[in-house]
Design a protein around this motif. Structure first.
Motif: not given
Length: 313
Positions: A79, A113, A117, A285
């Motif tokens: 990620y 991604m 998650e 992030t």
């Protein structure tokens, strides 16, 4: 410097590349930010890599919970690797241009991604639900094949929607500036470059967030309502303490990730601020992947014991 773009008519252009402004409004801090983000990125790689290594080699951690934690750490590495290396390159070289194709690939990877998650955090919540609420059935329900299917499902479930979302965004007619006031290619700054009415695309973004983020989030809340209810009924104080301990780490990660992501994508376009978006994007992030190893190791006695075993070696 404006990137080259092919002029179609007076207002409409086909962007050949974009300019990611990033932190260009803070030129005096770019050197400091490069060092800071490099340290953070290295800590993410080392910390999450260590979690993966420990959960693979230590026999006491060969359980579904640590199987999911190891996969989650691998996801966090992937990620952050979608966004941070390019950000570091931009800060170091001052070259902020990104090609149309590279921007589309980055956005697609980032969205996939992010969806993974969401689903994986829901799977981890379900694992804790079965372990605490149905302990006698846990080995049967959460067998190895089921765990693998849940992880694979988490990775592939969001792919069709996210590829479609990216295609919609990059099919929009773009006009005017090619400057993206963000640190990576993301939906809100891209929509700001679009010509005409983008309400359909905004609705599509909200629908995707509801499907890929809100549904897993609601499932997590439901499982934890059941978990907490079961824990409170336990007669043993030690049992309650251990159950709360194994769940609290997961809840911290859930709060950090879902909180910042939902605020970013569900806010109305009219109140979007580029500066606020940059800060929020850093949370889901960078901050969550950075704290993930600390949350799952410092708050987990089994992981600490496994680390101590490795120290003499």
């Amino acid at each position: 410097m404006e990137t080259p773009s092919k002029i179609i008519d007076e207002n409409l252009t086909v962007m050949m590349e974009f300019i990611l402004l990033g932190f260009s409004d803070l030129p005096s801090l770019e050197g400091f930010l490069f060092v800071l983000f490099l340290i953070i990125y290295m800590s993410i790689l080392i910390g999450n890599g260590l979690i993966i290594f420990i959960t693979k080699i230590d026999p006491t951690l060969q359980t579904p919970m640590y199987f999911f934690i190891g996969n989650f750490s691998f996801l966090e590495i992937c990620y952050t690797s979608v966004t941070i290396p390019r950000l570091l390159t931009s800060l170091w070289s001052q070259k902020r241009n990104i090609s149309f194709l590279a921007c589309a690939v980055q956005l697609t990877s980032f969205l996939i991604m992010g969806a993974t998650e969401c689903f994986l955090l829901a799977v981890m919540a379900y694992d804790r639900y079965v372990a605490i609420c149905k302990p006698l059935y846990y080995p049967v329900i959460m067998n190895h094949n089921t765990c693998i299917k849940l992880v694979v499902g988490s990775w592939i479930s969001g792919i069709p929607l996210q590829i479609g979302q990216t295609y919609q965004i990059f099919s929009l007619p773009l006009c005017g500036s090619n400057k993206l006031n963000h640190i990576f290619c993301d939906i809100p700054p891209l929509l700001k470059l679009a010509c005409g009415d983008t309400s359909v695309n905004e609705f599509s973004v909200y629908a995707d967030v509801l499907i890929l983020a809100m549904i897993p989030f609601i499932l997590i809340l439901w499982t934890y309502s059941k978990i907490i209810s079961t824990i409170l009924k336990m007669s043993s104080a030690t049992g309650r303490s251990k159950a709360f301990s194994t769940c609290s780490s997961h809840l911290i990660v859930v709060g950090l990730f879902f909180g910042s992501a939902i605020i970013t994508y569900l806010r109305p376009k009219s109140i979007h601020s580029a500066e606020v978006d940059k800060v929020l994007s850093l949370f889901y992030t960078i901050v969550t992947p950075m704290f993930n190893p600390m949350i799952y190791s410092l708050r987990n006695k089994d992981v600490i014991v496994a680390m101590k075993k490795l120290l003499p070696k």
